[in-house]
Each structure stands twice: as structure tokens, then as C-alpha cells.
Design an enzyme around this catalytic site. Structure first.
Site, short mmCIF file in Angstrom:
data_model
loop_
_atom_site.label_atom_id
_atom_site.label_comp_id
_atom_site.label_asym_id
_atom_site.label_seq_id
_atom_site.Cartn_x
_atom_site.Cartn_y
_atom_site.Cartn_z
N GLY A 139 0.83 -1.19 0.00
CA GLY A 139 0.00 0.00 0.00
C GLY A 139 0.87 1.24 0.00
N CYS A 140 0.32 2.36 -0.48
CA CYS A 140 1.11 3.59 -0.58
C CYS A 140 1.51 4.11 0.80
CB CYS A 140 0.36 4.64 -1.37
SG CYS A 140 -1.31 5.00 -0.78
N TYR A 141 0.56 4.22 1.72
CA TYR A 141 0.90 4.67 3.07
C TYR A 141 1.87 3.69 3.73
CZ TYR A 141 -2.99 8.06 3.06
OH TYR A 141 -3.82 9.10 2.80
#
Length: 313
Positions: A115-117
Site C-alpha cells: 500500500g502507498c501509506y
């Protein structure tokens, strides 16, 4: 040697479209394309999933799990860009810069794209836990700002509507119940035994993000100063073309912009704070190293291409 056959299941979504654009100009792969009127035809998808050497899944979680079940051979390799398999048994986590992951990705048949976060958070916290500077049981607070493209097609349409709600002009907290879908991988892959407190915000710009972890210096062992942390990250990411420590003398004017890396596939690490409190920040493009750029990087490793081919560094 025959070119590897690549199929993107979910090419019309934000991540899938970006992967398609990145791969479209390459002459070392063969892209398998589904007819527009058969995008939801299960049997046609099954055929392409099994004809491909490598598949990108750019689908909602349930659809991604279904797509995996449609693969009936032992050769098709998968990069899943959904949340469905990021902590699942039998799947390799696709963050090559974490120690030992690059070699695992090269031989993996099932890779979960981060995931990006989570990519920002893990770039900061995993080295601390792994190198013994942070106990796995420590409390960690994480704040993040992201462009609206990470929220999907519906949110993109809302933000880009000329008659949109004025409320969208302001950065907005969300996931206020502190149960964001990236938390399981942020906890498991970092090595923490206690979930971080994670507070994300969506902002009025398309791409880019910053992820910040806050710690007290007395939570750390052997790396309790800005200088020691810079040395730790510099050593951990030495030689990486994608993840790098921001130079101490780089101009910043005391600010860290959230969308400065729009269109880039790199991740930058900042170490700030004072003798008592430390502010660790990762900056990246949520659609670059946070999604499609990371997926292409993983594909390159899995298929034996140069790791950064097709990336914008």
C-alpha cells in the site's frame, strides 16, 4: 527467447492504467489485452490469466481473490495491487528495499504490492526494528498526507468536478476510527507488535504524499539522535536507486512538500526534530513508488529485467 506475456486484470482503474502506460512503450514484453466488451466475462479473463507469464491484479480485494482462483496452472506469476494478500501466507511482500526481500521477490510466484501509506511507514520503521534501534512493542504515531488519486475513481471524479463541494478545497482527515485498511501490513511487515496510531489526510492535489512517524528519542537504542538515525538509514538503503536519504544540506526552508515527487518512482527519507523528539518522514508519489511504479519494479525483478527499467527516477 520469447517475450514474457503480461496481462493487467483491471487495466481501466487508476493503478492498472498507470501500469499499462508504463509498459506500453516497452519492446521486451508482450501485453495481452482483453476486448472492451469482455472485461467482465469470467471465461475470457480466465483464458488470459492462464495465458500470461505474469499478471497484475488491479482490482478490489474480493475480485482480486477471485482472479487468483481462476489461475489453473503452475506457471502464471501474480502481482496483486489490492489489499487482499498483503499479509497472507504464501505471498511475498513486494518492497525490494527491505532487507532480504529483493531475492525473495525474484523467485516468488505470488507478490503482494505494498500500500502507498504502508510503503512510507515501512521505509521508516522497519529499519529501526530490524536494526534493533526500536523495540517491537514501542508505541508509534503516524500522520500522513496524500493526493486524492489514491482514493479511487469515485473520489477522483469528485475532486475534478468543476461544480464540486467546496469542502473538498480543504485537507480532510479520514479513517477517523483509526482502522485504515493499510494498518495490518504496516504492523506485520514493520515487525511491530502494537498497531501504530495512524492518522491519514486526503488533500486537494492529485498525486504525492508524505508519511511521518513521530518518536521520542528515549524510545530508541543506539540511534537516539538525528545524526545516528541518518547514519542508520544511510547504511540501510546504501546503493538503492529508488529509496534514498535526503541530504542533510538539501534546501527545505523548514518545510517538506507533499507533492514534490509527483510523477516520480523514488522515495525520499527526511530525519528532523530535536534532542528530545524525532520526526521521520517519507515522501513519495502515491501512484509511483506507492502503487504502479512499485508494481513495475517488482515485475522487473521477477522477470529478470534491470530493476529500474521503465521507472522515472
Amino acid at each position: 527467447m520469447a517475450k514474457p506475456k503480461i496481462y493487467i486484470d483491471g487495466k481501466e482503474g487508476t493503478t492498472g492504467l498507470q501500469i499499462y502506460q508504463r509498459l506500453g512503450a516497452r519492446d521486451d514484453i508482450e501485453l495481452l489485452l482483453i476486448d472492451e466488451d469482455k472485461r467482465k466475462d469470467v471465461e475470457e479473463r480466465r483464458r488470459l490469466l492462464n495465458a500470461a507469464d505474469l499478471v497484475f491484479l488491479c482490482l478490489p480485494d474480493t475480485a482480486a481473490a477471485e482472479a487468483v482462483s481462476l489461475i489453473e496452472n503452475g506457471k502464471t506469476r501474480v502481482i496483486d495491487c489490492s489489499t487482499a494478500h498483503r499479509t497472507a501466507q504464501g505471498w511475498t511482500y513486494g518492497f525490494p528495499e527491505l532487507h532480504s526481500q529483493r531475492e525473495k521477490i525474484k523467485t516468488a510466484h505470488r507478490v503482494a504490492n505494498p500500500g502507498c501509506y504502508a510503503s512510507g511507514f515501512l521505509s521508516l520503521v522497519r529499519p529501526l526494528v530490524e536494526m534493533g534501534a526500536l523495540e517491537p512493542s514501542e508505541r508509534v504515531a503516524c500522520h500522513a498526507l496524500s493526493g486524492y488519486t489514491g482514493a479511487g475513481k469515485k473520489a477522483i471524479a469528485q475532486y475534478e468536478d468543476p461544480d464540486r463541494d467546496p469542502e473538498l478545497d480543504s485537507p480532510r482527515h479520514y479513517a477517523v476510527a483509526l482502522a485504515h485498511k493499510h494498518l495490518p501490513e504496516m504492523t506485520a511487515v514493520s515487525g511491530l507488535t502494537r498497531k501504530p496510531i495512524f492518522m491519514p489526510m486526503i488533500c486537494d492535489f492529485p498525486q504525492g504524499m508524505t508519511v511521518t512517524a513521530a518518536l521520542y528519542a528515549d524510545q530508541l537504542k543506539g540511534a537516539a539522535s538525528i545524526e545516528a538515525l541518518r547514519a542508520l538509514y544511510g547504511e540501510y538503503y546504501a546503493g538503492s536507486a529508488v529509496v534514498a536519504l535526503r541530504p542533510a544540506d538539501a534546501p527545505s526552508c523548514g518545510f517538506i512538500g507533499s507533492n514534490n515527487l509527483e510523477g516520480k518512482d523514488i522515495l525520499q527519507i527526511f530525519v528532523n526534530g530535536n534532542e528530545e523528539q524525532l520526526m521521520l518522514t517519507a515522501r513519495l508519489d502515491n501512484l509511483g513508488k506507492g502503487a504502479s511504479g512499485a508494481a513495475v519494479q517488482n515485475m522487473n525483478l521477477m522477470l529478470g529485467f534491470e530493476e529500474t527499467k521503465g521507472l522515472n527516477l
